[in-house]
Design a protein around this motif. Structure first.
Motif, PDB file in Angstrom:
ATOM      1  N   ARG A 107      44.576  41.979  44.005  1.00  0.00           N
ATOM      2  CA  ARG A 107      44.346  40.891  44.957  1.00  0.00           C
ATOM      3  C   ARG A 107      43.367  41.288  46.052  1.00  0.00           C
ATOM      4  O   ARG A 107      42.547  40.476  46.478  1.00  0.00           O
ATOM      5  N   SER A 108      43.422  42.545  46.491  1.00  0.00           N
ATOM      6  CA  SER A 108      42.491  42.966  47.548  1.00  0.00           C
ATOM      7  C   SER A 108      41.055  42.949  47.038  1.00  0.00           C
ATOM      8  O   SER A 108      40.138  42.582  47.774  1.00  0.00           O
ATOM      9  N   LYS A 109      40.838  43.306  45.767  1.00  0.00           N
ATOM     10  CA  LYS A 109      39.488  43.241  45.188  1.00  0.00           C
ATOM     11  C   LYS A 109      39.015  41.795  45.109  1.00  0.00           C
ATOM     12  O   LYS A 109      37.873  41.483  45.435  1.00  0.00           O
ATOM     13  N   GLN A 110      39.901  40.900  44.675  1.00  0.00           N
ATOM     14  CA  GLN A 110      39.548  39.485  44.574  1.00  0.00           C
ATOM     15  C   GLN A 110      39.252  38.892  45.946  1.00  0.00           C
ATOM     16  O   GLN A 110      38.312  38.124  46.113  1.00  0.00           O
ATOM     17  N   GLN A 111      40.074  39.229  46.912  1.00  0.00           N
ATOM     18  CA  GLN A 111      39.911  38.663  48.241  1.00  0.00           C
ATOM     19  C   GLN A 111      38.648  39.174  48.914  1.00  0.00           C
ATOM     20  O   GLN A 111      37.984  38.436  49.632  1.00  0.00           O
ATOM     21  N   ALA A 112      38.300  40.429  48.656  1.00  0.00           N
ATOM     22  CA  ALA A 112      37.064  40.970  49.211  1.00  0.00           C
ATOM     23  C   ALA A 112      35.863  40.223  48.644  1.00  0.00           C
ATOM     24  O   ALA A 112      34.918  39.905  49.369  1.00  0.00           O
ATOM     25  N   ALA A 113      35.916  39.918  47.361  1.00  0.00           N
ATOM     26  CA  ALA A 113      34.814  39.195  46.721  1.00  0.00           C
ATOM     27  C   ALA A 113      34.737  37.748  47.212  1.00  0.00           C
ATOM     28  O   ALA A 113      33.655  37.198  47.377  1.00  0.00           O
ATOM     29  N   ALA A 114      35.891  37.131  47.446  1.00  0.00           N
ATOM     30  CA  ALA A 114      35.916  35.722  47.850  1.00  0.00           C
ATOM     31  C   ALA A 114      35.920  35.531  49.355  1.00  0.00           C
ATOM     32  O   ALA A 114      35.731  34.415  49.841  1.00  0.00           O
TER      33      ALA A 114
END
Length: 155
Positions: A107-114
Motif C-alpha cells: 500500500r505504501s508503494k501504491q500511495q507514493a505513486a498515487a
C-alpha cells in the motif's frame, strides 16, 4: 499493461511480495489463482543440492516429502472499498503481523505513486465473521490455511 501480474493485467489484482516467494518457482509466484500449481521443472542447483542433502540424511520418507513441499497459503486480500484485490502468499506459520507488513509495504508503494494516504485497517473474514487483531497469531492457528479470502475494514 502491468508486468509480472501473471495474466491479470487489468490492474485490479496485485501480487504482493512476501518472504514465502523465495520458496516458490516463477510460475507459482506469478499465479493469481487460489491454489498453487505444481512446481515447474525449473529447479536451481541450490534447491536440487538441498533436496539431495535431505534425502541422504537418513530421515524418513514422510519428512522428505514435507521438506520438499513448503506449506504455503494463498490469501486473497480485498481492499476497504472492494475495488482492489491483492494476492499474498505466506508460510502457514507466518503471523497476522507478517500479513500486515506485506499489505502495508504494498500500500505504501501504491500511495507514493498515487500521492494518496490511507488510514488504519483491520483484517477480517466474512464467514465466519472474525477480526484478526492478534498480530502474533499464526495463519495456521487463525484458520487461514490452505487458502482464504480476507477483507480490509477501515478503522
Amino acid at each position: 499493461k502491468g508486468a509480472g501480474l501473471g495474466g491479470a493485467e487489468s490492474g485490479k489484482v496485485a501480487l504482493v511480495p512476501s518472504p514465502a516467494d523465495a520458496l516458490l518457482s516463477t510460475s507459482q509466484r506469478n499465479h493469481v489463482g487460489p491454489v498453487l500449481p505444481p512446481p515447474s521443472r525449473e529447479v536451481s542447483a541450490a534447491k536440487l543440492h538441498a533436496a539431495n542433502a535431505v534425502s541422504m540424511s537418513g530421515s524418513s520418507g514422510s519428512n522428505d516429502a514435507s521438506a520438499s513441499k513448503p506449506e504455503i497459503t494463498t490469501l486473497q486480500v480485498k481492499s476497504e472499498d472492494g475495488q482492489q484485490k491483492m494476492i499474498v502468499r505466506l508460510n502457514y506459520d507466518d503471523t497476522i503481523g507478517t500479513l500486515h507488513k506485506c499489505i502495508n509495504q504494498h500500500r505504501s508503494k501504491q500511495q507514493a505513486a498515487a500521492g494518496t494516504k490511507s488510514g488504519a485497517y483491520e483484517v477480517r473474514t466474512a464467514f465466519p465473521a472474525k477480526a484478526y487483531s492478534n498480530l502474533s497469531e499464526t495463519l495456521r492457528s487463525a484458520g487461514l490455511v490452505p487458502n482464504a479470502t480476507v477483507f480490509l475494514r477501515a478503522l
